[in-house]
Motif scaffolding. Structure first.
Motif, PDB file in Angstrom:
ATOM      1  N   THR A 345       0.870  -1.467   0.141  1.00 50.53           N
ATOM      2  CA  THR A 345      -0.271   0.004   0.085  1.00 50.53           C
ATOM      3  C   THR A 345       0.812   1.016  -0.474  1.00 50.53           C
ATOM      4  OG1 THR A 345      -0.492   0.215   2.094  1.00 50.53           O
ATOM      5  CG2 THR A 345      -1.877  -1.232   1.252  1.00 50.53           C
ATOM      6  N   GLU A 346       0.108   2.383   0.196  1.00 56.05           N
ATOM      7  CA  GLU A 346       1.301   3.534  -0.346  1.00 56.05           C
ATOM      8  C   GLU A 346       2.415   4.413   0.690  1.00 56.05           C
ATOM      9  OE1 GLU A 346      -1.436   6.710   0.185  1.00 56.05           O
ATOM     10  OE2 GLU A 346       0.275   8.285   0.293  1.00 56.05           O
ATOM     11  N   LYS A 347       1.580   3.630   2.190  1.00 51.93           N
ATOM     12  CA  LYS A 347       2.595   3.884   2.892  1.00 51.93           C
ATOM     13  C   LYS A 347       2.946   2.244   3.616  1.00 51.93           C
ATOM     14  CE  LYS A 347       1.483   8.176   4.918  1.00 51.93           C
ATOM     15  NZ  LYS A 347       0.628   8.964   5.808  1.00 51.93           N
ATOM     16  N   SER A 348       2.660   1.214   3.365  1.00 53.38           N
ATOM     17  CA  SER A 348       3.833  -0.300   3.691  1.00 53.38           C
ATOM     18  C   SER A 348       3.548  -0.832   2.991  1.00 53.38           C
ATOM     19  CB  SER A 348       2.207  -1.005   5.006  1.00 53.38           C
ATOM     20  OG  SER A 348       2.153  -0.103   5.399  1.00 53.38           O
ATOM     21  N   LYS A 349       5.071  -1.035   2.498  1.00 49.38           N
ATOM     22  CA  LYS A 349       5.721  -1.659   1.182  1.00 49.38           C
ATOM     23  C   LYS A 349       6.149  -3.309   1.205  1.00 49.38           C
ATOM     24  CE  LYS A 349       5.448   2.633  -0.738  1.00 49.38           C
ATOM     25  NZ  LYS A 349       4.122   1.784  -2.466  1.00 49.38           N
ATOM     26  N   GLY A 350       6.143  -3.770   0.682  1.00 48.30           N
ATOM     27  CA  GLY A 350       6.207  -5.032   0.557  1.00 48.30           C
ATOM     28  C   GLY A 350       4.904  -6.392   0.684  1.00 48.30           C
ATOM     29  N   THR A 351       5.619  -7.336   1.692  1.00 48.46           N
ATOM     30  CA  THR A 351       4.736  -8.612   1.899  1.00 48.46           C
ATOM     31  C   THR A 351       5.183  -8.978   3.686  1.00 48.46           C
ATOM     32  OG1 THR A 351       6.613 -10.168   1.403  1.00 48.46           O
ATOM     33  CG2 THR A 351       5.195  -9.841   0.057  1.00 48.46           C
ATOM     34  N   LYS A 352       3.574  -9.342   4.333  1.00 45.08           N
ATOM     35  CA  LYS A 352       4.124  -9.213   5.670  1.00 45.08           C
ATOM     36  C   LYS A 352       3.390 -10.931   6.077  1.00 45.08           C
ATOM     37  CE  LYS A 352       4.468  -8.853   9.918  1.00 45.08           C
ATOM     38  NZ  LYS A 352       5.281  -9.793  10.196  1.00 45.08           N
ATOM     39  N   VAL A 353       4.513 -11.443   7.007  1.00 53.10           N
ATOM     40  CA  VAL A 353       4.210 -12.565   6.971  1.00 53.10           C
ATOM     41  C   VAL A 353       3.315 -13.045   8.035  1.00 53.10           C
ATOM     42  CG1 VAL A 353       5.391 -14.916   8.122  1.00 53.10           C
ATOM     43  CG2 VAL A 353       6.718 -14.001   6.154  1.00 53.10           C
ATOM     44  N   VAL A 366       1.693 -17.796   6.667  1.00 52.26           N
ATOM     45  CA  VAL A 366       1.459 -17.280   4.992  1.00 52.26           C
ATOM     46  C   VAL A 366       1.910 -15.878   5.047  1.00 52.26           C
ATOM     47  CG1 VAL A 366      -1.176 -18.407   5.314  1.00 52.26           C
ATOM     48  CG2 VAL A 366      -0.922 -15.676   6.350  1.00 52.26           C
ATOM     49  N   GLU A 367       2.840 -16.206   3.527  1.00 53.87           N
ATOM     50  CA  GLU A 367       2.653 -14.096   3.557  1.00 53.87           C
ATOM     51  C   GLU A 367       2.229 -13.751   2.435  1.00 53.87           C
ATOM     52  OE1 GLU A 367       6.952 -14.272   2.450  1.00 53.87           O
ATOM     53  OE2 GLU A 367       6.771 -12.356   2.087  1.00 53.87           O
ATOM     54  N   VAL A 368       1.182 -12.645   3.200  1.00 54.81           N
ATOM     55  CA  VAL A 368       1.010 -11.360   1.815  1.00 54.81           C
ATOM     56  C   VAL A 368       1.013 -10.332   1.833  1.00 54.81           C
ATOM     57  CG1 VAL A 368      -1.539 -12.266   2.080  1.00 54.81           C
ATOM     58  CG2 VAL A 368      -0.481 -10.972   3.926  1.00 54.81           C
ATOM     59  N   PRO A 369       0.648  -9.714   0.418  1.00 54.12           N
ATOM     60  CA  PRO A 369       1.569  -8.451  -0.023  1.00 54.12           C
ATOM     61  C   PRO A 369       0.720  -7.984   1.023  1.00 54.12           C
ATOM     62  CG  PRO A 369       0.907  -9.031  -1.797  1.00 54.12           C
ATOM     63  CD  PRO A 369       0.620 -10.200  -1.001  1.00 54.12           C
ATOM     64  N   MET A 370       1.261  -6.567   1.502  1.00 53.77           N
ATOM     65  CA  MET A 370       0.163  -5.681   2.257  1.00 53.77           C
ATOM     66  C   MET A 370      -1.078  -4.773   1.683  1.00 53.77           C
ATOM     67  SD  MET A 370       2.277  -3.955   5.086  1.00 53.77           S
ATOM     68  CE  MET A 370       3.753  -4.700   5.979  1.00 53.77           C
ATOM     69  N   GLY A 371      -2.000  -5.185   2.250  1.00 51.05           N
ATOM     70  CA  GLY A 371      -3.129  -4.507   1.816  1.00 51.05           C
ATOM     71  C   GLY A 371      -3.793  -5.748   1.007  1.00 51.05           C
ATOM     72  N   THR A 372      -3.450  -6.501   1.813  1.00 48.75           N
ATOM     73  CA  THR A 372      -4.597  -7.832   1.744  1.00 48.75           C
ATOM     74  C   THR A 372      -5.425  -7.725   2.582  1.00 48.75           C
ATOM     75  OG1 THR A 372      -3.104  -9.511   0.639  1.00 48.75           O
ATOM     76  CG2 THR A 372      -4.605 -10.389   1.660  1.00 48.75           C
ATOM     77  N   THR A 373      -7.088  -7.816   2.488  1.00 51.37           N
ATOM     78  CA  THR A 373      -7.814  -7.899   3.479  1.00 51.37           C
ATOM     79  C   THR A 373      -7.797  -8.831   4.396  1.00 51.37           C
ATOM     80  OG1 THR A 373      -9.507  -8.910   2.524  1.00 51.37           O
ATOM     81  CG2 THR A 373      -9.270  -6.387   1.798  1.00 51.37           C
ATOM     82  N   LEU A 374      -8.257  -8.323   5.700  1.00 51.64           N
ATOM     83  CA  LEU A 374      -8.080  -9.661   7.192  1.00 51.64           C
ATOM     84  C   LEU A 374      -9.218 -10.790   6.214  1.00 51.64           C
ATOM     85  CD1 LEU A 374      -8.179  -7.552  10.070  1.00 51.64           C
ATOM     86  CD2 LEU A 374      -6.898  -9.345   9.377  1.00 51.64           C
ATOM     87  N   ARG A 375     -10.423 -10.406   5.271  1.00 52.93           N
ATOM     88  CA  ARG A 375     -10.590 -11.349   4.999  1.00 52.93           C
ATOM     89  C   ARG A 375     -10.490 -12.414   4.283  1.00 52.93           C
ATOM     90  NH1 ARG A 375     -16.803 -11.394   5.123  1.00 52.93           N
ATOM     91  NH2 ARG A 375     -16.664  -9.426   4.801  1.00 52.93           N
ATOM     92  N   GLU A 376      -9.492 -11.766   3.265  1.00 47.30           N
ATOM     93  CA  GLU A 376      -8.681 -12.565   2.098  1.00 47.30           C
ATOM     94  C   GLU A 376      -7.910 -13.832   3.249  1.00 47.30           C
ATOM     95  OE1 GLU A 376      -7.952 -10.442  -2.106  1.00 47.30           O
ATOM     96  OE2 GLU A 376      -7.243 -10.062  -0.172  1.00 47.30           O
ATOM     97  N   VAL A 377      -7.193 -13.427   4.100  1.00 51.16           N
ATOM     98  CA  VAL A 377      -6.228 -14.348   5.375  1.00 51.16           C
ATOM     99  C   VAL A 377      -6.967 -14.636   5.755  1.00 51.16           C
ATOM    100  CG1 VAL A 377      -4.802 -14.002   6.863  1.00 51.16           C
ATOM    101  CG2 VAL A 377      -4.566 -12.111   4.954  1.00 51.16           C
ATOM    102  N   ILE A 378      -7.784 -14.753   6.539  1.00 49.93           N
ATOM    103  CA  ILE A 378      -8.789 -15.631   6.406  1.00 49.93           C
ATOM    104  C   ILE A 378      -9.631 -16.449   5.938  1.00 49.93           C
ATOM    105  CG2 ILE A 378     -10.625 -15.958   8.842  1.00 49.93           C
ATOM    106  CD1 ILE A 378      -9.173 -12.961   9.481  1.00 49.93           C
TER     107      ILE A 378
END
Lengths: 597, 138
Positions: A345-353, A366-378
């Motif tokens: 996203t604009e201020k958070s770059k890359g991914t997060k594990v 799981v490792e997703v790009p920042m900006g992925t929604t909680l719904r997608e992850v869960i």
């Protein structure tokens, strides 16, 4: 020997199973037998595709055709059209929500893969005890690049421009931290890797160290080059024996190859790494406490400033980064700041594990790009809630974070959004809570943890958290009052405002966020003395429904405190004064006569 | 141990290793070697991955299958531990979940010997920045 020419893969993940993928499998198999194709085509049940929203999923190999929302009734058409006539069943192909086109190209099938692995790129792929496998996958190539092609300042600029922020929880700009350490003047500087992963339910850093230790070593050396440090230290908790072992092996191998030590790549750059063990105190994840622990002092934080970048280990400038932060460095150097900052996203770059745990089907890393929604992850990657129960909340950020609810599910995950919702990124633990969990008990659990882990140096944290815990305990015992809720809130605010370090400043967050999001549950506890989730033992009453009781005496015999009385073939009664609410009678009764309220 | 002295050294080493890793210590018959990776992080080992790894090594040898069994880190599928990845010569890697000795035996007999798929395949749900891994899945 049977050689199947075609394979039909059917998703057997929990999500798809609940949409009847079992019946789909048997229908497909029957159709094949009817058409005499069962020797040539095989139906195989697979694990979760991570695309549960569109389930059940069917994939046909070797054509690589991906069907979504397949019902048992569709089996006939798939066999008759696709398998026999070789024509794709158009209506079952995935429709791209943006272009409205049906996805045909098998190469484009990655569209549904919500995960992108940068920090975890080698985890589960290479043998972590072999430096050769690491080198074959570009290990140490980034170090070679910075040493031979870039100046320290240029390297810091790349990290800064990439927008990488600290993955340990704070989210401070990594490049800026490096720059400050680089600018500090001293005869000796240090590079520290914070591997003191302490959040309950979090295991990202452990997995990276166990799966790809060389990436951390390489990134620390790069940092040493940038900041002018020739000594690296990994602070790791002794309760991670396997991670320690693999890290030791990796350091030894790197030394043998000359990738650590003197005159690396013939450039005159020296760097070596040692390990420092922690005893597993949560507060030692805080960088000043961590440094004191490494110095042999008590693991207690001190006031910042001075920041470690200026005055850290043994009073020298020290760059402290977390394991996952380091794991992102080599790809950033090799692929460039622009590539990295294009993700997220604009201020958070890359991914997060994230370490996905709790009441979710696909517990995992799981490792997703920042900006992925909680719904997608869960609900996509995580495969939804166990046992088809109702989602209640997700706890992020560990004991410093908070609970997010249904209404937060579609918010893109990044540092700033999570804080705006009253939680935080933290190190990446994500614990899913369902309708059976009591939020007051949950807050109590985290406070119990904080009370245990507070170092005791400052009073707000040492005493305040203890008092918070006691109030929560009173509430879960059914002895709380409405005034207690105000007391909780006031005390929480004071602890946040007056504590010395990050631990105390964030420890009331689980209380505040549950108060904000689940006030009704707190009120039920203090006003009606009821626990809506049925988890607080002291608030439950067990009773026997006379209409269902047949007088089999099973419950009376199993009761450990003889609280149940009644003659054979007559209705039994539970004496609430004696009952210890162990639930044994409920489990034993075959006639659904025992109730809890 | 040869030291990596220069950038050129590293590049050369990487190229050599990439070939070698591709067929993983191929032995004399790279074209017929079966590669098995067992996820051996703390979580995998706790679920019995070590026993499965030993079983696979012993049984593949006993049954005369030319194979290399190696360990690796966490694949991320904690819910399905122990997990293993099998690469048949000329085929793309496949990941299997919930692999106990019984399942391992089935995988050897059906998939490794006959190329017949068995239940329990875990579809790869991620993309990796490393290309050969990205393309390396079914």
């Amino acid at each position: 020997m049977i050689k199947h020419k075609i394979h039909i893969l059917v998703c057997g993940g929990t999500g798809c199973k609940s949409s009847n993928s079992d019946l789909l499998v048997s229908t497909l198999r029957n159709e094949l037998i009817e058409n005499g194709l069962d020797k040539e085509v095989q139906v195989v049940l697979t694990g979760c595709f991570g695309f549960c929203e569109q389930g059940p999923i069917v994939k046909v190999l070797p054509d690589n055709i991906f069907y979504v929302g397949v019902k048992p009734d569709d089996a006939h058409e798939i066999i008759a059209e696709h398998i026999i006539k070789g024509r794709k069943v158009q209506r079952l192909l995935y429709v791209d929500p943006k272009t409205k086109e049906r996805i045909q190209d098998a190469k484009g099938m990655n569209f549904y893969k919500k995960q992108l692995r940068i920090a975890l790129r080698n985890c589960g792929f290479i043998d972590p005890e072999s430096i050769d496998e690491s080198i074959a996958r570009d290990g140490y190539a980034a170090l070679a690049k910075v040493l031979t092609e870039l100046t320290p300042a240029e390297t810091v600029q790349i990290v800064k421009q990439s927008g990488l922020r600290g993955r340990g929880g704070g989210g401070f700009s990594t490049g800026l931290k490096w720059e400050i350490t680089a600018k500090s003047q001293a005869d000796q500087k240090y590079v520290v890797c914070n591997a003191d992963e302490g959040d309950p339910g979090a295991f990202m850093d452990r997995s990276i160290l166990e799966g790809d230790p060389h990436t951390v070593i390489e990134a620390m050396a790069i940092n040493g080059y940038c900041t002018g440090a020739d000594k690296g230290l990994v602070y790791i908790r002794a309760e991670y024996p396997l991670a320690i072992e693999r890290l030791k092996i990796a350091i030894k191998q790197a030394r043998e190859y000359g990738l650590l030590g003197q005159d690396i790549f013939g450039t005159g750059f020296n760097f070596d790494i040692d390990l420092r063990y922690g005893a597993g105190a949560f507060v030692c994840g805080e960088e000043t406490a961590l440094i004191h622990s490494m110095e042999g002092e008590r693991g207690e934080p001190t006031f910042k400033p001075p920041f470690p970048s200026e005055e850290g280990y043994l009073g020298k400038p020290t760059n402290v980064n977390n394991v996952e932060t380091y794991a992102n460095i080599p790809p950033i150097i090799l692929q460039g700041a622009e590539w990295f900052s294009s993700i997220g996203t604009e201020k958070s770059k890359g991914t997060k594990v994230f370490a996905l745990a709790g009441k979710v089907n696909n517990v995992g890393l799981v490792e997703v790009p920042m900006g992925t929604t909680l719904r997608e992850v869960i609900f996509e990657i995580g495969g939804g809630i166990k046992g088809n129960k109702k989602f209640k909340a997700v706890q992020t950020g560990g004991p410093s974070g908070g609970c997010l609810t249904e209404k937060h599910l579609d918010i893109p995950i990044d540092y700033d959004n999570l804080i705006a919702c009253g939680s935080m990124m933290g190190s990446g633990g994500m614990i899913i809570v369902d309708e059976d969990d009591c939020m007051v008990s949950m807050a109590k659990y985290y406070l119990d943890f904080t009370v245990e882990e507070s170092c005791g140096k400052c009073s707000p944290c040492r005493i305040g958290n203890k008092r918070l815990y006691e109030i929560l305990e009173t509430i879960t015992k059914g002895k709380g009052t409405v005034e207690d809720l105000d007391r909780l809130r006031n005390l929480s605010e004071v602890i946040k405002d007056t504590s010395l370090c990050g631990l105390g400043q964030t420890s009331p967050n689980p209380v505040l966020s549950t108060l904000d999001n689940f006030l009704d549950e707190y009120e039920a506890h203090v006003k009606d003395h009821k626990c809506p989730a049925g988890q607080c033992r002291d608030l439950m009453t067990y009773w026997i429904e006379p209409e269902n009781c047949v007088g089999c005496t099973a419950c009376a015999r199993v009761c450990p405190v003889s609280a149940i009385s009644g003659e054979r073939k007559e209705v039994h009664i539970i004496d609430a004064a004696l009952c210890i609410k162990c639930g044994a009678c409920l489990e034993k009764c075959k006639f659904n006569a025992v109730y809890v309220s | 141990m040869t030291k990596v002295k220069t950038l050129a050294d590293l590049k050369k080493l990487r190229e050599e290793l990439q070939k070698k890793i591709h067929v993983r210590e191929s032995g004399d018959h790279p074209e017929s070697t079966v590669q098995v990776k067992v996820a051996m992080a703390t979580c995998g080992i706790a679920s019995g991955a070590k026993d499965v790894m030993v079983f696979l090594m012993e049984e593949l040898e006993k049954r005369g299958i030319d194979s290399v069994v190696t360990q690796t880190g966490c694949m991320g599928y904690c819910y399905a531990e122990p997990t293993i990845e099998v690469t048949l010569p000329g085929h793309e890697p496949l990941v299997f979940g919930f692999v106990d000795k019984k399942k391992a035996d089935e995988i050897i007999e059906k998939y490794i010997k006959n190329g017949e798929l068995v239940d329990g395949i875990i579809p790869i749900t991620y993309q990796s920045i490393n290309e050969n891994q990205e393309e390396g899945q079914q």
